[in-house]
Design a protein around this motif. Structure first.
Motif, PDB file in Angstrom:
ATOM      1  N   ASP A  67      51.011  80.195  39.880  1.00  0.00           N
ATOM      2  CA  ASP A  67      50.296  81.261  39.029  1.00  0.00           C
ATOM      3  C   ASP A  67      51.151  81.137  37.623  1.00  0.00           C
ATOM      4  O   ASP A  67      52.082  80.886  37.728  1.00  0.00           O
ATOM      5  N   SER A  68      49.962  81.441  36.826  1.00  0.00           N
ATOM      6  CA  SER A  68      50.541  81.425  35.393  1.00  0.00           C
ATOM      7  C   SER A  68      49.562  82.423  34.581  1.00  0.00           C
ATOM      8  O   SER A  68      48.524  82.488  34.953  1.00  0.00           O
ATOM      9  N   GLU A  69      50.294  82.852  33.485  1.00  0.00           N
ATOM     10  CA  GLU A  69      49.653  83.756  32.784  1.00  0.00           C
ATOM     11  C   GLU A  69      48.529  83.035  31.627  1.00  0.00           C
ATOM     12  O   GLU A  69      47.862  83.765  30.943  1.00  0.00           O
ATOM     13  N   VAL A  70      48.869  81.916  31.629  1.00  0.00           N
ATOM     14  CA  VAL A  70      48.102  81.152  30.647  1.00  0.00           C
ATOM     15  C   VAL A  70      46.833  80.605  31.293  1.00  0.00           C
ATOM     16  O   VAL A  70      46.952  79.547  32.047  1.00  0.00           O
ATOM     17  N   HIS A  71      45.657  80.984  30.953  1.00  0.00           N
ATOM     18  CA  HIS A  71      44.286  80.471  31.385  1.00  0.00           C
ATOM     19  C   HIS A  71      44.412  80.073  32.877  1.00  0.00           C
ATOM     20  O   HIS A  71      43.756  79.095  33.235  1.00  0.00           O
ATOM     21  N   PRO A  72      44.538  81.205  33.776  1.00  0.00           N
ATOM     22  CA  PRO A  72      44.454  81.086  35.141  1.00  0.00           C
ATOM     23  C   PRO A  72      43.018  80.565  35.543  1.00  0.00           C
ATOM     24  O   PRO A  72      42.931  79.721  36.488  1.00  0.00           O
ATOM     25  N   VAL A  73      41.975  81.350  34.825  1.00  0.00           N
ATOM     26  CA  VAL A  73      40.560  80.896  35.205  1.00  0.00           C
ATOM     27  C   VAL A  73      40.087  79.641  34.595  1.00  0.00           C
ATOM     28  O   VAL A  73      39.328  78.943  35.385  1.00  0.00           O
ATOM     29  N   ARG A  74      40.393  79.359  33.657  1.00  0.00           N
ATOM     30  CA  ARG A  74      40.196  78.094  33.141  1.00  0.00           C
ATOM     31  C   ARG A  74      40.914  76.955  33.840  1.00  0.00           C
ATOM     32  O   ARG A  74      39.926  75.702  34.253  1.00  0.00           O
ATOM     33  N   ARG A  75      42.005  77.038  34.063  1.00  0.00           N
ATOM     34  CA  ARG A  75      42.663  76.095  35.037  1.00  0.00           C
ATOM     35  C   ARG A  75      41.928  75.924  36.425  1.00  0.00           C
ATOM     36  O   ARG A  75      41.834  74.603  36.998  1.00  0.00           O
ATOM     37  N   TRP A  76      41.634  76.825  37.055  1.00  0.00           N
ATOM     38  CA  TRP A  76      41.048  76.933  38.508  1.00  0.00           C
ATOM     39  C   TRP A  76      39.661  76.286  38.165  1.00  0.00           C
ATOM     40  O   TRP A  76      39.201  75.422  38.899  1.00  0.00           O
ATOM     41  N   TYR A  77      38.797  76.698  37.195  1.00  0.00           N
ATOM     42  CA  TYR A  77      37.764  76.274  37.071  1.00  0.00           C
ATOM     43  C   TYR A  77      37.486  74.792  36.681  1.00  0.00           C
ATOM     44  O   TYR A  77      36.552  73.853  37.143  1.00  0.00           O
ATOM     45  N   ARG A  78      38.526  74.137  35.997  1.00  0.00           N
ATOM     46  CA  ARG A  78      38.627  72.778  35.641  1.00  0.00           C
ATOM     47  C   ARG A  78      38.866  71.990  37.186  1.00  0.00           C
ATOM     48  O   ARG A  78      38.313  70.785  36.938  1.00  0.00           O
ATOM     49  N   GLN A  79      39.732  72.532  37.930  1.00  0.00           N
ATOM     50  CA  GLN A  79      39.913  71.898  38.883  1.00  0.00           C
ATOM     51  C   GLN A  79      38.656  71.958  39.969  1.00  0.00           C
ATOM     52  O   GLN A  79      38.457  71.022  40.605  1.00  0.00           O
ATOM     53  N   LEU A  80      37.946  73.214  39.966  1.00  0.00           N
ATOM     54  CA  LEU A  80      36.563  72.923  40.688  1.00  0.00           C
ATOM     55  C   LEU A  80      35.872  71.832  40.174  1.00  0.00           C
ATOM     56  O   LEU A  80      35.107  71.131  40.821  1.00  0.00           O
ATOM     57  N   SER A  81      35.685  71.740  38.724  1.00  0.00           N
ATOM     58  CA  SER A  81      34.664  70.740  38.099  1.00  0.00           C
ATOM     59  C   SER A  81      35.364  69.408  38.554  1.00  0.00           C
ATOM     60  O   SER A  81      34.342  68.412  38.591  1.00  0.00           O
TER      61      SER A  81
END
Length: 426
Positions: A67-81
């Motif tokens: 878990d991180s307060e910095v860009h959790p959604v961006r981070r998860w979406y990048r890994q999905l991509s």
């Protein structure tokens, strides 16, 4: 099908605190978690202008998430991509528009059902935790560990962890991240965060110093909306040479690196599109595919107090799918004010938060007459007898063990709000 995690004993105390002053110590602590088969949560805090915080989650010494307060959604979406592109449903991110994506829980269900390969899920978890660990190392190095990096080990009972969680080897992750960090340093990029977005400052000067094709690419990509990590995934390039190629223009102030907000999110479940993420203290509601009792839905307001954006999004997703009105409160200092504004029928309250913990907030809530009879459920990964006794002493109605799941949340609501259940009997 995911292999179940075996239950093993551990000598770790319920909570243990530590301070480290260099990267080698940091990596040793993570390796110790692996070698001693730690099951629990490892919190990292560093004193800097942002007061940054990160979390790594372990099960029997293996990493199961972060878990991180910095860009959790961006981070998860990048890994999905990167690892499961068929589920990254929005190939183009439109500024200001919510992005729809599969969250961890829904993706895990598809892995169990054989719809998503286990290897893809493991790669997502590994990439996700790798980025977070890189950020921890960089933050410590940039501060020269001046005030120390504070660690808290919080044991989570093994039986509270979903046996379907994907695990990855901690040693493999930290070794790769350490190599990446050394390469980043050697390339002269130690002061450049991959979470920043390049934006052109002096277009004419940049045009004069680059080829026509390079200039066209830069004007297209360096628009201040996508981070260096985002661009690397979009261009299918390694982030190191990509960043190194534009670093000279950054040093000349032709291109700036700016902070960008996280992506807005609508979680896409296997069956339906889930509601948007919540802002602090804002009520939202959405009908689910189940039959709802419209005469009661307006009064069913559920509040959740937790500083974790990931957990708040998960709770909102579960509650809104079930048809409840949801109030997300991520600032514990403002909790009472927001509660008085919205007057919830039930309050979920995380135990571990900065400034004031769950016990303190629960005690404050019970001192307000309007909330004396409202169910207050404390969420924690530390479900011990001492915690339960202390929770009762401050007026908590019950406990909900983490991680958050739909079954646990809805069962709790049916128990404490039986007359306000939104589901009608068939």
């Amino acid at each position: 099908m995911l292999a179940p995690l075996s239950v093993r004993s551990t000598h770790w105390p319920t909570t243990k605190h530590d301070v480290i002053f260099n990267t080698e110590e940091l990596l040793r602590r993570i390796q110790n978690c692996a070698s001693q088969q730690f099951t629990g949560q490892l919190d990292f805090n560093i004193t800097n202008p942002q007061q940054q915080q990160w979390k790594l989650f372990f099960s029997v010494g293996s990493l199961i998430g972060c878990d991180s307060e910095v860009h959790p959604v961006r981070r998860w979406y990048r890994q999905l991509s990167l690892h499961c592109p068929s589920l990254a449903v929005n190939s183009v991110i439109q500024e200001g528009e919510p992005i729809q994506y599969q969250d961890y829980e829904s993706l895990s269900k598809q892995v169990k059902q054989g719809q998503v390969p286990l290897g893809q899920m493991a790669a997502i978890v590994e990439g996700h935790t790798g980025e977070v660990l890189f950020d921890i190392i960089q933050a410590g190095e940039q501060q020269n560990y001046h005030s120390g990096l504070y660690l808290s080990y919080r044991v989570i009972p093994q039986d509270s962890i979903d046996l379907g969680w994907v695990v990855v080897r901690a040693e493999r992750v930290w070794q790769q991240v350490f190599q990446d960090w050394q390469a980043w340093q050697q390339a002269g990029l130690a002061d450049i965060s991959p979470n920043l977005a390049p934006k052109i400052l002096q277009a004419e000067q940049l045009r004069l110093q680059t080829s026509p094709s390079a200039y066209r690419n830069l004007t297209t990509l360096a628009d201040g909306t996508q981070t260096l990590r985002d661009l690397a995934v979009k261009l299918k390039q390694n982030i190191l040479p990509l960043t190194h190629s534009i670093a000279p223009y950054i040093r000349k102030n032709l291109i700036a690196l700016i902070e960008v907000e996280d992506l807005k999110v609508s979680i896409l479940s296997p069956k339906l599109v889930e509601p948007k993420s919540q802002q602090n203290g804002r009520i939202s509601s959405q009908k689910s595919s189940a039959t709802l009792s419209s005469s009661k839905s307006a009064s069913a307001v559920i509040a959740y107090i937790d500083d974790s954006r990931i957990d708040s999004q998960m709770m909102g997703y579960i509650l809104e799918e079930a048809g409840y009105n949801f109030v997300s409160i991520q600032d514990s200092v403002q909790a009472l004010v927001v509660l008085l504004e919205n007057k919830p029928d039930l309050i979920f309250l995380d135990l571990v938060m900065p400034v004031a913990n769950g016990y303190e907030i629960c005690s404050q809530i019970r001192r307000v007459s309007v909330f004396q009879n409202i169910p207050v459920i404390i969420l924690t990964g530390n479900d011990g007898i001492v915690d339960r006794v202390r929770a009762k002493m401050v007026g908590a109605s019950g406990f909900l063990p983490k991680p958050i799941t739909q079954q646990k949340v809805l069962s709790t609501l049916q128990r404490y709000l039986p007359t306000k259940s939104l589901y009608m009997s068939n």
